[in-house]
Design a protein around this motif. Structure first.
Motif, short mmCIF file in Angstrom:
data_model
loop_
_atom_site.label_atom_id
_atom_site.label_comp_id
_atom_site.label_asym_id
_atom_site.label_seq_id
_atom_site.Cartn_x
_atom_site.Cartn_y
_atom_site.Cartn_z
N ARG A 104 0.82 -1.22 0.00
CA ARG A 104 0.00 0.00 0.00
C ARG A 104 0.85 1.27 0.00
O ARG A 104 0.38 2.34 -0.41
N THR A 154 -3.57 -0.96 -2.44
CA THR A 154 -4.20 -1.34 -1.17
C THR A 154 -5.14 -2.52 -1.37
O THR A 154 -6.01 -2.48 -2.24
N VAL A 155 -4.94 -3.54 -0.56
CA VAL A 155 -5.80 -4.72 -0.61
C VAL A 155 -6.97 -4.53 0.35
O VAL A 155 -6.78 -4.23 1.53
N GLU A 156 -8.17 -4.67 -0.16
CA GLU A 156 -9.38 -4.52 0.67
C GLU A 156 -9.72 -5.82 1.40
O GLU A 156 -10.16 -5.80 2.54
N GLY A 157 -9.54 -6.95 0.71
CA GLY A 157 -9.89 -8.22 1.32
C GLY A 157 -9.67 -9.36 0.35
O GLY A 157 -9.32 -9.15 -0.82
N GLY A 201 -9.47 -8.67 -3.57
CA GLY A 201 -10.04 -7.40 -3.98
C GLY A 201 -9.15 -6.22 -3.63
O GLY A 201 -8.67 -6.11 -2.50
N LEU A 202 -8.94 -5.33 -4.59
CA LEU A 202 -8.12 -4.15 -4.38
C LEU A 202 -8.99 -2.90 -4.23
O LEU A 202 -10.15 -2.88 -4.63
N ALA A 203 -8.40 -1.86 -3.66
CA ALA A 203 -9.15 -0.64 -3.38
C ALA A 203 -9.62 0.05 -4.65
O ALA A 203 -10.61 0.79 -4.62
N ASP A 204 -8.95 -0.19 -5.78
CA ASP A 204 -9.37 0.44 -7.03
C ASP A 204 -10.50 -0.31 -7.72
O ASP A 204 -10.91 0.04 -8.83
N THR A 255 -9.75 -7.02 -9.22
CA THR A 255 -9.60 -8.28 -8.50
C THR A 255 -8.45 -9.08 -9.08
O THR A 255 -8.27 -9.14 -10.29
N ILE A 266 -6.49 -7.28 6.86
CA ILE A 266 -7.50 -7.16 5.81
C ILE A 266 -8.56 -8.23 6.06
O ILE A 266 -8.32 -9.19 6.81
N GLU A 267 -9.72 -8.07 5.47
CA GLU A 267 -10.78 -9.06 5.65
C GLU A 267 -10.44 -10.33 4.86
O GLU A 267 -10.21 -10.26 3.64
#
Length: 494
Positions: free
Chosen positions: A37, A104-107, A120-123, A126, A353-354
């Motif tokens: 990130r 940034t990785v969301e989950g 899943g990425l913040a943008d 996938t 992350i989730e």
């Protein structure tokens, strides 16, 4: 838009993520991506750059065993040197080309049908991976204290994990919150330039004298030409740290006198540094050494003798636009607020992350409802093809590199077996996980965390349920041995 396909997705480009990538590349995996990130590699040694930053483990030990650095300038190297070492490792072992920064990785979610992780990425995009490794570190989520009025402060606010080099501290009136290991390094440096410094202490820290010295160019050349010479020094520093862990943390009841001796050393250091009896009392911890990470410094205590440096222990009631008000109603006017308040260890870091595994099992929720646990500090049942390098019972010894080295061995044994069987899926068994958890729980009974007096330490070693599940309560030798020899039957491999 279809997801990009990878063999392995690694989250985090610090020393943990780089170690994982190096081990996997050694095994023949090249379709790897390392997601970070931040805008560069190095993890905590990239993010942190506050004045006085240095490693608090001898540099000879704080490095990969397979990649010694003969060019450390000091026994306790500076943060910039650690950053440089990280860049050297990334280039030498060809892992930089696998890295994606500002990502940034969301989950991540396990897809049973494809037998792959969907990351899943913040943008909004996938990535799809056969294997997922999170190397987000233990100290990666900065903590901002929930103090009434902190958002109303009109001056400059600086968190130690986001140091603002452009802010001029000369002649400032500074309020600094926190007295952990970071503050021990930072406070003496700030005191050199500011007009007034008030340190707000919630919990005092054990501070021992620091045996630090420069390593001459001649010695560096010797280490470079005769690697065995540096290995010999490392054996000494490894041995000393291992001894401290074994007697002071892992087997507290049997070596209590040695812990008392260590606390006496800190008390003598404090007595020599500070003549004011009341001030010494405020800086004296009430808990046993080892309950929370102690620190080393030759100038931390002496800094409080300076007329413009004040120690405040009354507790903070609230913050106003121009100052801090303590619980007893006194106000200190400040124009700069420094937050040396550490990290959200358990609340935001386990996991960072989730992660959703097989059958919809949410890792964070499962950990909080079923105790924090991870087989050998890396694997969790119902999370196939997933290794979490910053897990309960993962941190081993006093150097993060001890943790990384045994985890790399674990990866090497596990993925080698996958290749031998021409298999694609692994998952730790419930029985193996339970056996490991029971063993760790039993070993903790004789640790300082349970056998000592840790009341009031407010240590991040303890999770919200009061269990000391951060450290692996074994020797480094034990962790390395089990990383190399754990029973392969402990995993269901298909």
């Amino acid at each position: 838009m279809s997801a990009q396909l990878f063999d392995v997705v690694i989250v985090g480009a610090g020393f943990g993520g780089m170690g994982a990538a190096i081990e996997l590349k050694k095994l023949g995996y090249d379709n790897i991506v390392v997601l970070e990130r931040e805008d560069d590699l190095g993890g905590t040694w990239h993010v942190n750059r506050y004045p006085g930053l240095a490693v608090d483990i001898p540099s000879t030990t704080y490095s990969y065993w397979f990649e010694p650095n003969p060019h450390w300038s000091r026994l306790f190297a500076t943060g910039s040197e650690l950053k440089g070492y990280a860049e050297h490792v990334a280039d030498k072992y060809d892992v930089r080309r696998h890295m994606r920064f500002n990502t940034t990785v969301e989950g991540a979610r396990w897809d049973e049908e494809s037998q792959r992780w969907q990351v899943g990425l913040a943008d909004g995009s996938t990535l799809s991976a056969r294997y997922l490794i999170t190397a987000t570190g233990f100290l990666s989520q900065p903590h901002t204290p929930d103090i009434p009025g902190i958002d109303s402060f009109a001056g400059k606010v600086v968190h130690t994990t986001a140091w603002d080099d452009s802010h001029d501290f000369n002649h400032r009136r500074v309020g600094l919150i926190g007295t952990g290991a970071t503050a021990v390094q930072l406070i003496p440096e700030l005191a050199k330039t500011v007009d007034d410094l008030t340190v707000y202490q919630r919990t005092p820290i054990w501070v021992a004298p620091k045996l630090d010295f420069g390593i001459s160019p001649a010695v560096q050349r010797l280490f470079a030409r005769v690697p065995l010479a540096q290995r010999a020094v490392r054996y000494v520093t490894d041995g000393l740290l291992g001894f401290m862990t074994f007697v002071g943390i892992l087997n507290f009841p049997y070596f209590r006198r040695l812990s008392i001796g260590a606390m006496d050393l800190c008390k003598i250091h404090r007595f020599i540094s500070i003549r004011d009896k009341d001030l010494r009392a405020k800086l004296t911890p009430s808990y046993d050494i080892g309950c929370k990470r102690p620190s080393w410094s030759n100038d931390y205590y002496r800094t409080f003798n300076k007329k413009h440096v004040h120690l405040e222990t009354a507790g903070i009631d609230h913050i106003e636009p121009d100052g801090i008000v303590t619980l007893d109603g006194r106000k200190s006017a400040i124009d700069t607020l420094v937050l040396a308040t550490g990290f959200d260890m358990w609340e935001a870091n386990f996991p960072a992350i989730e992660i959703v595994g097989r059958g919809g099992r949410n890792l964070g929720k499962w950990w909080r409802e079923n105790r924090f646990q991870a087989y050998q500090g890396v694997s969790i049942p119902a999370f196939p093809n997933f290794l979490s390098l910053a897990s309960p019972y993962a941190f081993c010894g006093l150097s993060f590199f001890n943790t990384m080295e045994y985890q790399m061995r674990h990866m090497g044994r596990l993925f080698s077996e996958l290749k031998r069987r021409d298999a694609t899926t692994f998952e730790v068994t419930e029985a193996a996980n339970t056996r490991f958890l029971d063993d760790m729980t039993k070993r903790l009974d004789r640790s300082v965390f349970y056998a000592g007096n840790c009341t009031g330490s407010r240590s991040y070693y303890f999770n919200p349920s009061g269990e000391a599940t951060l450290l692996r309560p074994t020797t480094v030798r034990n962790a390395v041995r089990e990383g190399s020899r754990f029973p392969l039957e402990d995993y269901a491999i298909s």
